[in-house]
Design an enzyme around this catalytic site. Structure first.
Site, PDB file in Angstrom:
ATOM      1  N   ASP A  45      -7.548  -3.189  40.888  1.00 18.81           N
ATOM      2  CA  ASP A  45      -6.307  -4.258  41.323  1.00 18.81           C
ATOM      3  C   ASP A  45      -7.800  -5.282  42.173  1.00 18.81           C
ATOM      4  O   ASP A  45      -9.033  -4.957  42.179  1.00 18.81           O
ATOM      5  CB  ASP A  45      -6.025  -4.363  42.676  1.00 18.81           C
ATOM      6  CG  ASP A  45      -4.594  -3.396  42.266  1.00 18.81           C
ATOM      7  OD1 ASP A  45      -4.538  -3.558  41.254  1.00 18.81           O
ATOM      8  OD2 ASP A  45      -3.378  -3.552  43.107  1.00 18.81           O
ATOM      9  N   HIS A 101      -9.823  -0.881  42.383  1.00 13.13           N
ATOM     10  CA  HIS A 101      -9.933  -1.693  42.316  1.00 13.13           C
ATOM     11  C   HIS A 101     -11.297  -2.409  41.949  1.00 13.13           C
ATOM     12  O   HIS A 101     -12.263  -1.786  41.804  1.00 13.13           O
ATOM     13  CB  HIS A 101      -9.969  -2.422  44.124  1.00 13.13           C
ATOM     14  CG  HIS A 101      -9.047  -1.942  44.726  1.00 13.13           C
ATOM     15  ND1 HIS A 101      -8.890  -1.147  45.315  1.00 13.13           N
ATOM     16  CD2 HIS A 101      -7.455  -3.119  45.109  1.00 13.13           C
ATOM     17  CE1 HIS A 101      -7.491  -0.999  46.752  1.00 13.13           C
ATOM     18  NE2 HIS A 101      -6.832  -2.024  45.730  1.00 13.13           N
TER      19      HIS A 101
END
Length: 243
Positions: free
Chosen positions: A41, A190
């Site tokens: 992400d 992430h």
């Protein structure tokens, strides 16, 4: 050996259920082993996305990247590379707001603006939506479905140990991931925003964790839309399929 047999039996059961239900979940049949979906992400970021892509390429792993629209606009070459190397691209909003704090017009704009930015670079509109912080609203869910998207794509979050964005170090991230591994699990990671403040040494986790997951008898897949929610992945309308 017994644990491996149990894992394979569970994978086979999941496969049978997928076939009975129909829809995209049946695509997982292309795999010989139970699949794990690595998702990243908040990118792309010049600090970490290229590194992640290098490791994935070296290890022969395809992943799913939920991109932040403002970063897509800033770093189009990284978006092109993600696409060119066969990874799946999803929408993660334009500015990473908490959707319940937005009015309906702003929620729609966050989705539409990001879709447009990704399409302008890749030629393809994303089919997957992951809301920032995993927080959707009834309106935003209805809206993404009305335009043919699936979401919000959540993740497997059973043990609840510190994630990579909390900077637990390489060993900590690897432990978090390995404790969440299960057939069909979507793993939250992430490559932008908060994780950029973590020590560079933390990124040693990625190659080691990929090897450790494979050593447990798993392979890697990407996230695809599903017509049914996944209890394993917090009710996500998504499924991990072979690339």
């Amino acid at each position: 050996m017994k644990s491996k047999i149990a894992v394979m039996a569970l994978a086979a059961l999941s496969l049978i259920l997928a076939l009975l239900a129909g829809g995209p979940a049946a695509s997982a049949q292309a795999a010989d082993k139970p699949l794990i979906g690595l998702t990243f992400d908040d990118g792309p970021s010049p600090q970490r996305t290229a590194f992640v892509l290098d490791v994935l390429k070296q290890k022969g792993v395809k992943a799913t990247f939920f991109l932040q629209g403002s970063h897509v606009q800033q770093y189009p070459d990284l978006v092109r590379r993600i696409k060119a190397e066969g990874h799946v691209i999803g929408n993660h909003s334009w500015n990473h707001p908490n959707f319940p704090d937005l009015n309906q017009t702003s929620q729609k704009q966050e989705v539409d603006r990001t879709n447009a930015a990704i399409k302008s670079i890749t030629g393809t509109t994303p089919k997957l939506m992951r809301f920032p912080f995993g927080n959707s609203t009834p309106y935003s869910l209805d809206y993404i479905r009305s335009i043919g998207m699936s979401g919000g794509i959540q993740w497997h979050w059973e043990v609840g140990e510190p994630g990579d964005y909390e900077c637990p170090g390489a060993a900590g991230v690897q432990k978090y991931v390995m404790d969440e591994v299960a057939p069909g699990a979507i793993i939250l990671l992430h490559d932008g925003n908060d994780v950029l403040s973590c020590p560079a040494s933390q990124w040693d986790y990625l190659a080691r964790t990929i090897d450790a997951i494979r050593a447990k008898g798993y392979d890697f897949g990407v996230v695809a839309p599903s017509s049914t929610p996944s209890n394993l992945n917090e009710g996500s309308y998504g499924v991990v399929v072979a690339p």
